[in-house]
Design a protein around this motif. Structure first.
Motif, PDB file in Angstrom:
ATOM      1  N   ALA A  85      11.594 -44.845 -18.254  1.00 28.56           N
ATOM      2  CA  ALA A  85      10.851 -43.872 -19.062  1.00 28.56           C
ATOM      3  C   ALA A  85       9.345 -43.985 -18.850  1.00 28.56           C
ATOM      4  O   ALA A  85       8.612 -43.025 -19.118  1.00 28.56           O
ATOM      5  N   GLY A  86       8.884 -45.123 -18.383  1.00 21.79           N
ATOM      6  CA  GLY A  86       7.455 -45.306 -18.151  1.00 21.79           C
ATOM      7  C   GLY A  86       6.992 -44.913 -16.762  1.00 21.79           C
ATOM      8  O   GLY A  86       5.803 -45.026 -16.459  1.00 21.79           O
ATOM      9  N   LEU A  87       7.901 -44.440 -15.912  1.00 27.76           N
ATOM     10  CA  LEU A  87       7.497 -43.995 -14.573  1.00 27.76           C
ATOM     11  C   LEU A  87       6.686 -42.699 -14.668  1.00 27.76           C
ATOM     12  O   LEU A  87       6.900 -41.888 -15.579  1.00 27.76           O
ATOM     13  N   PRO A  88       5.752 -42.468 -13.759  1.00 23.89           N
ATOM     14  CA  PRO A  88       4.891 -41.266 -13.828  1.00 23.89           C
ATOM     15  C   PRO A  88       5.717 -39.975 -13.815  1.00 23.89           C
ATOM     16  O   PRO A  88       6.580 -39.774 -12.959  1.00 23.89           O
ATOM     17  N   ARG A  89       5.424 -39.096 -14.765  1.00 20.29           N
ATOM     18  CA  ARG A  89       6.133 -37.827 -14.862  1.00 20.29           C
ATOM     19  C   ARG A  89       5.845 -36.927 -13.668  1.00 20.29           C
ATOM     20  O   ARG A  89       6.702 -36.131 -13.252  1.00 20.29           O
ATOM     21  N   GLU A  90       4.626 -37.033 -13.094  1.00 20.36           N
ATOM     22  CA  GLU A  90       4.253 -36.155 -11.995  1.00 20.36           C
ATOM     23  C   GLU A  90       5.196 -36.313 -10.795  1.00 20.36           C
ATOM     24  O   GLU A  90       5.492 -35.337 -10.091  1.00 20.36           O
ATOM     25  N   ILE A  91       5.657 -37.545 -10.560  1.00 23.25           N
ATOM     26  CA  ILE A  91       6.564 -37.772  -9.433  1.00 23.25           C
ATOM     27  C   ILE A  91       7.865 -37.022  -9.644  1.00 23.25           C
ATOM     28  O   ILE A  91       8.398 -36.376  -8.724  1.00 23.25           O
ATOM     29  N   MET A  92       8.405 -37.099 -10.869  1.00 23.29           N
ATOM     30  CA  MET A  92       9.663 -36.410 -11.156  1.00 23.29           C
ATOM     31  C   MET A  92       9.497 -34.899 -11.025  1.00 23.29           C
ATOM     32  O   MET A  92      10.341 -34.208 -10.423  1.00 23.29           O
ATOM     33  N   GLU A  93       8.417 -34.363 -11.603  1.00 22.43           N
ATOM     34  CA  GLU A  93       8.207 -32.914 -11.564  1.00 22.43           C
ATOM     35  C   GLU A  93       7.986 -32.419 -10.143  1.00 22.43           C
ATOM     36  O   GLU A  93       8.489 -31.354  -9.758  1.00 22.43           O
ATOM     37  N   SER A  94       7.263 -33.199  -9.340  1.00 23.87           N
ATOM     38  CA  SER A  94       7.039 -32.794  -7.952  1.00 23.87           C
ATOM     39  C   SER A  94       8.342 -32.782  -7.176  1.00 23.87           C
ATOM     40  O   SER A  94       8.583 -31.888  -6.348  1.00 23.87           O
ATOM     41  N   ALA A  95       9.206 -33.757  -7.421  1.00 29.96           N
ATOM     42  CA  ALA A  95      10.492 -33.802  -6.731  1.00 29.96           C
ATOM     43  C   ALA A  95      11.362 -32.619  -7.129  1.00 29.96           C
ATOM     44  O   ALA A  95      12.057 -32.030  -6.282  1.00 29.96           O
ATOM     45  N   ARG A  96      11.337 -32.235  -8.406  1.00 28.15           N
ATOM     46  CA  ARG A  96      12.137 -31.081  -8.836  1.00 28.15           C
ATOM     47  C   ARG A  96      11.598 -29.781  -8.227  1.00 28.15           C
ATOM     48  O   ARG A  96      12.374 -28.890  -7.881  1.00 28.15           O
TER      49      ARG A  96
END
Length: 383
Positions: free
Chosen positions: A267-278
């Motif tokens: 849960a503490g991983l950067p949100r930007e990485i997840m959103e960019s991958a999606r």
């Protein structure tokens, strides 16, 4: 300004001192165990491991030759010999009764109740002297205190390692510990990602349930879990005593901590990485495998340390789900039986204990650099 910024505050000194103290407290017992396991068994019984490099004082008893070996010299009947019987040592005190084994200093002359005199020199030479012929069929007992130089040996390890079935028990412990560590990590990693980044009804309730399961005592759920496993296994013809049962048991007991630890970290991983991958069209599975798992290795390693230590040192769950058959007995159970058959010998205890912790120490020192990072999981959120 530069001097004031580089000057260390008293708080920093206290922190460093506290860390050093904790390191010493953790290291000393292991060092003492290793030193004791290498010492002579007689020295272990009379002195602590911190005196391993100093000579030890030991009380011993020697049976003098029978009276039929006495010789007559100058009107006295004498029996001579050496309490070390060809060995070497230094006698500091001696006596003729078990109540006072060090009543006389070396070189003095003691008078026995029957009038016989006894003297023992520092090198162990003794003389029994009497004005009348000594009678009896057994020799006089001589109690003495000797100073023994430090002695180190591998005999303790040879005795433990040569015990029958120890190698099989070592393999059994590995067979239990490795799958019982890998399986919870695999299941908890998927669950932690879902609880951290996937939105679905009841997610908060599941997180609360995981936290609640952390405080459930193992002893409370052990017997109900065993009965449930036996009932289900009977429907499919699964043996009630086998590796499958203990793997499932350790997985169930380890999952709450694993999910809680990994969920906080993921849960503490950067949100930007997840959103960019999606945005790039990656599915949840692709994000989990290619992004989350590599970034979550510190948390995975931290849980692997705790889970492996728990499963390797466990005896209760192993006896319940695996049994105590000779071909399925784990290492901890084998060493308990070894100690039980040999009484309370300290040399066996220390060598057995160090053999038991060798594998956990290797695992810990291999993964310890990830431990702190994993324990701090979730303390800093990504922007």
């Amino acid at each position: 300004m530069i001097g004031s910024s580089t000057r260390r505050s008293p708080l920093t000194f206290v922190v460093h001192l506290t860390v050093l103290l904790l390191v010493v407290l953790w290291t000393l017992p292991t060092a003492g165990l290793l030193i004791s396991s290498l010492r002579d068994k007689d020295q272990i019984a009379v002195s602590g491991w911190w005196t391993a490099l100093a000579p030890s004082r030991q009380n011993a008893v020697y049976r003098a030759p029978a009276p039929d070996t006495q010789v007559e010299e100058g009107g006295r009947y004498l029996i001579r010999g050496n309490v070390f019987e060809g060995g070497s040592g230094t006698v500091s005190a001696f006596g003729y009764s078990v109540q006072s084994p060090d009543e006389f200093e070396a070189g003095e002359t003691a008078t026995l109740p029957d009038g016989t005199t006894l003297s023992v020199a520092e090198n162990g030479d003794f003389t029994l002297s009497s004005g009348e012929p000594m009678k009896g069929r057994r020799g006089e007992r001589i109690f003495y205190t000797t100073s023994v130089p430090p002695q180190f040996t591998l005999d303790n390890y040879r005795e433990v390692l040569s015990a029958q079935g120890l190698g099989q028990s070592f393999i059994n412990s590995l067979t239990v510990a490795i799958p019982s560590t890998v399986i919870p990590i695999l299941i908890a990693a998927f669950a932690a990602y879902a609880l951290a980044w996937m939105k679905f009804p009841g997610r908060a309730l599941l997180v609360a349930l995981v936290v609640g399961l952390l405080v459930v005592p193992l002893q409370m759920s052990l017997i109900p879990l065993l009965r449930l496993y036996n009932d289900i296994g009977a429907q499919f013809g699964v043996s009630p005593k086998g590796y499958l049962g203990i793997w499932l048991a350790h997985t169930g007991f380890g999952l709450p901590l694993a999910i809680y630890l990994l969920r906080n970290y993921i849960a503490g991983l950067p949100r930007e990485i997840m959103e960019s991958a999606r945005v790039d069209g990656a599915s949840d599975f692709d994000i989990f495998v290619k992004i989350v798992l590599p970034l979550s290795f510190p948390a995975l390693a931290s849980f692997a340390i705790f889970q492996f230590l728990w499963t390797w040192n466990d005896l209760l769950v192993a006896l319940v789900f695996l049994g105590s058959r000779d071909d399925q007995l784990v290492l901890t159970g084998r060493l308990v039986n070894l100690l039980g058959s040999r009484g309370g010998n300290w040399e066996i205890l220390t060598a057995s204990a160090f053999i038991t912790i060798i594998v956990p120490l290797i695992v810990f020192f291999s993964l310890q650099r990830f431990l702190v990072r994993g324990l701090l999981a979730g303390s800093v959120k990504g922007g």
